[in-house]
Scaffold this motif. Structure first.
Motif, mmCIF file in Angstrom:
data_model
loop_
_atom_site.group_PDB
_atom_site.id
_atom_site.type_symbol
_atom_site.label_atom_id
_atom_site.label_comp_id
_atom_site.label_asym_id
_atom_site.label_seq_id
_atom_site.Cartn_x
_atom_site.Cartn_y
_atom_site.Cartn_z
ATOM 1 N N SER A 1 0.942 -1.557 0.028
ATOM 2 C CA SER A 1 0.055 -0.032 -0.417
ATOM 3 C C SER A 1 0.950 1.305 0.270
ATOM 4 C CB SER A 1 -0.862 -0.168 1.221
ATOM 5 O OG SER A 1 -0.203 -0.596 2.297
ATOM 6 N N SER B 1 -0.590 8.208 1.125
ATOM 7 C CA SER B 1 -1.008 9.916 -0.080
ATOM 8 C C SER B 1 -1.732 10.630 0.867
ATOM 9 C CB SER B 1 -3.044 8.832 -0.159
ATOM 10 O OG SER B 1 -2.664 7.889 -1.323
ATOM 11 N N LYS C 1 -11.133 -1.111 -1.688
ATOM 12 C CA LYS C 1 -10.274 -0.270 -1.690
ATOM 13 C C LYS C 1 -10.015 1.158 -1.207
ATOM 14 C CE LYS C 1 -9.220 0.673 -6.448
ATOM 15 N NZ LYS C 1 -9.274 0.451 -8.064
ATOM 16 N N LEU D 1 -7.484 3.203 1.428
ATOM 17 C CA LEU D 1 -7.217 4.892 0.484
ATOM 18 C C LEU D 1 -6.880 5.435 1.899
ATOM 19 C CD1 LEU D 1 -8.618 6.142 -2.619
ATOM 20 C CD2 LEU D 1 -6.200 5.585 -2.022
ATOM 21 N N ALA E 1 -4.317 6.865 4.375
ATOM 22 C CA ALA E 1 -4.206 8.392 4.259
ATOM 23 C C ALA E 1 -3.271 9.482 4.943
ATOM 24 C CB ALA E 1 -5.461 8.663 3.936
ATOM 25 N N SER F 1 -6.686 12.367 -6.212
ATOM 26 C CA SER F 1 -7.818 12.573 -5.520
ATOM 27 C C SER F 1 -8.327 13.892 -5.167
ATOM 28 C CB SER F 1 -8.261 11.267 -4.578
ATOM 29 O OG SER F 1 -7.892 11.861 -3.137
#
Length: 158
Positions: A2, A5, A65, A69, A73, A111
């Motif tokens: 992973s 983000s 998914k 995220l 994060a 995103s």
């Protein structure tokens, strides 16, 4: 594996709200659609049931998914950003060397990108080309129809 983000607090809040809606509203709707299709009889010849099961599978994949995220994060503290160069969450004012047009973009996570509001992804060609550049430098960015040259005029945060 992973990947982490980075988000603004607002961007992460929106992501969590969307995930919550998928889990609390869309998931029960999908289950209801399957139940209704199942009640219509023979499952071996029930296209409605097959479609509902497929839609549920796609929804569960999307939820999975998004959960990944959210779990990976990280919120960026904009007050600690280095303003000497373009980084994620920097507002960058640039000048197109070809036509003299000035533009201002905020570099954000993929995103959160929204060109209408001037937010471009750091993974986009222009975003990648601007990252790490300092005021006065020229960013040469490869795009499908050639090379664009932008001069960095200003780097700020909100």
């Amino acid at each position: 594996m992973s990947t982490v983000s980075y988000y603004t607090a607002e961007g992460l809040k929106q992501l969590k709200a969307e995930l919550d809606q998928l889990k609390s509203i869309e998931r029960p709707k999908a289950s209801q659609a399957i139940a209704e299709a199942r009640d219509k009889g023979d499952l071996s010849e029930n296209a409605e049931y097959d479609a509902a099961k497929e839609a549920q599978g796609l929804l569960e994949m999307r939820i999975s998914k998004m959960e990944e995220l959210v779990s990976n994060a990280r919120i960026i503290d904009e007050s600690t950003l280095d303003l000497s160069k373009a980084l994620v969450l920097s507002n960058v004012k640039i000048k197109n060397q070809l036509n003299g047009m000035e533009l201002k973009y905020k570099l954000v996570a993929e995103s959160e990108a929204d060109l209408k509001t001037g937010k471009i992804s750091v993974t986009s060609p222009i975003g990648k080309g601007l990252l790490g550049k300092k005021v006065g430098e020229i960013a040469e960015i490869n795009v499908p129809n050639g090379v664009l040259k932008f001069e960095i005029l200003e780097i700020t945060r909100d």
